[in-house]
Enzyme design. Sequence first.
Site, PDB file in Angstrom:
ATOM      1  N   TYR A   1      24.742  28.149  18.284  1.00 29.26           N
ATOM      2  CA  TYR A   1      23.955  27.246  17.436  1.00 29.26           C
ATOM      3  C   TYR A   1      23.509  28.007  16.200  1.00 29.26           C
ATOM      4  CZ  TYR A   1      20.417  24.219  15.505  1.00 29.26           C
ATOM      5  OH  TYR A   1      19.706  23.435  14.635  1.00 29.26           O
TER       6      TYR A   1
ATOM      7  N   ASP B   1      23.494  36.326  13.522  1.00 33.42           N
ATOM      8  CA  ASP B   1      22.418  35.350  13.337  1.00 33.42           C
ATOM      9  C   ASP B   1      21.295  35.713  14.312  1.00 33.42           C
ATOM     10  OD1 ASP B   1      20.709  33.212  13.349  1.00 33.42           O
ATOM     11  OD2 ASP B   1      22.273  31.673  13.464  1.00 33.42           O
TER      12      ASP B   1
ATOM     13  N   LYS C   1      12.722  31.824  11.889  1.00 33.45           N
ATOM     14  CA  LYS C   1      11.821  31.550  13.006  1.00 33.45           C
ATOM     15  C   LYS C   1      10.578  32.452  13.051  1.00 33.45           C
ATOM     16  CE  LYS C   1      14.515  28.573  15.890  1.00 33.45           C
ATOM     17  NZ  LYS C   1      15.960  28.420  15.827  1.00 33.45           N
TER      18      LYS C   1
HETATM   19  C1  PLP Z   1      16.882  27.770  14.920  1.00 32.43           C
HETATM   20  C2  PLP Z   1      18.117  28.480  14.580  1.00 32.43           C
HETATM   21  C3  PLP Z   1      18.776  28.263  13.355  1.00 32.43           C
HETATM   22  C4  PLP Z   1      18.315  27.223  12.361  1.00 32.43           C
HETATM   23  O1  PLP Z   1      17.061  27.506  11.818  1.00 32.43           O
HETATM   24  P1  PLP Z   1      16.214  26.319  11.134  1.00 32.43           P
HETATM   25  O2  PLP Z   1      15.017  27.033  10.593  1.00 32.43           O
HETATM   26  O3  PLP Z   1      15.891  25.361  12.219  1.00 32.43           O
HETATM   27  O4  PLP Z   1      17.057  25.737  10.077  1.00 32.43           O
HETATM   28  C5  PLP Z   1      19.910  29.006  13.085  1.00 32.43           C
HETATM   29  N1  PLP Z   1      20.372  29.913  13.955  1.00 32.43           N
HETATM   30  C6  PLP Z   1      19.766  30.164  15.120  1.00 32.43           C
HETATM   31  C7  PLP Z   1      20.314  31.211  16.040  1.00 32.43           C
HETATM   32  C8  PLP Z   1      18.623  29.445  15.484  1.00 32.43           C
HETATM   33  O5  PLP Z   1      18.040  29.675  16.674  1.00 32.43           O
END
Ligand code: PLP
Length: 426
Positions: A146, A247, A276
């Site tokens: 994700y 990521d 986050k």
């Molecule tokens: C939450 C998340 C995103 C997206 O971040 P948003 O601030 O919700 O746009 C991207 N990559 C990972 C691994 C995430 O957990």
Amino acid sequence: METQQLIALDNQHVWHAYSAIGADLPIFPVASANGVHLKLADGRELIDGMSSWWSAIHGYNHPVMNAALRAQIEKMSHVMFGGLTHEPAVELATRLVELTPAPLQTVFFSDSGSVAVEVAMKMAIQYWHAKGQPTKQRFLTLRNGYHGDTFGAMSVCDPVTGMHSLFSEVLAQQYFVDAPTCRFGEMSGGDEIEPLKQQLEQHGAQIAAVILEPIVQATGGMNFYSADYLRRVRALCDEFNVLLICDEIATGFGRTGKLFACEHAGISPDIMCLGKALTGGYLTLAATLTTEKVSGTISQSEPGLFMHGPTFMANPLACSAALASLKLLTESDWSANVLRIELGLKSGLAPCCELAAVADVRVLGGIGVVELNEPVEMKTIQPLFVEHGVWVRPFGRLVYLMPPYVISDEDLVELSAAVVRVVESL
Ligand SMILES: *Cc1c(COP(=O)(O)O)cnc(C)c1O
């Protein structure tokens, strides 16, 4: 506003995350939040097991965070980030470069995790363009991943859970391999990496980067995989001339027991996405870090600019919150504390292993997962958690916890016990 009226208007006018209008799913107005407790409008207090989706690592209404924001708001809340700069942004970028693995050197600030991923993908494409290899425009990634909800990010999310068929006309076609099944703490045999290697052999000339969530595939399935696998991915990226994007939006800032999850494998990516927990859950801010090699190559070749620039780039309030959050984190014994939470979750969730409804229980750092045999029914399970005094938001077959790092031992016991009781009742 009366609570009932608020709920009725919410239901009528307001979209929530992955929601439907008028679906009449339970919704809980929050009046305030303090430490690790959410206070509902009806007076009930819940122990927070979610850190508001990984972000509120120091809990809510933290005096140090509040003071940092008050001080910044008296100076300026925002200025444009073209032609102007400011201390909160420069200090934060410098700090992030210090904290992340070398050789990450430069920082691009944006407003959300999804955008940080878009920026990372654009950087990779621009890098190869600058290197005279403009065919390298695609990405290779793991299933169950994700990376966010915007189009570039969606194109590298799991095709099934990301509903690719719905968007097939507009999503860029990327390359996918199955997620590693080799668990964290185990060695990954050579076989497991073979599909990734084959994709690189076949399509390397089209691939700009491998993008993945290091060690923990979060929203796509809470899969904790082998550090050895990640090491092999790094080596293959080098071998096949492909960049590696890690990521770390969910895993960053200590959640997995290391400050950044790629440290479990002792590797460093070419591009890293953060978000986050970056601001301790106070404001939306994300960052894309890269190496001197990537930023220098982009900057020294046509068009000589990196083609991105959000209006609210490097918002000073958000940067100040991030600086305060990092100070709180790094001046605490965060690693011992995350270990304390890990042990608490392990013992607290252990009774779930015996339950018929449970397929697997796993814990890594400040993340506890109870995987069920069947998907939960949100409409019934959500109020059950609230009745048990905790805020837990499962998805699919996964009930998972990642409490704020400030959670006390007593609250941790209560939080885990509530999960056991709710899962028992299924
Ligand atoms: C939450 C998340 C995103 C997206 O971040 P948003 O601030 O919700 O746009 C991207 N990559 C990972 C691994 C995430 O957990």
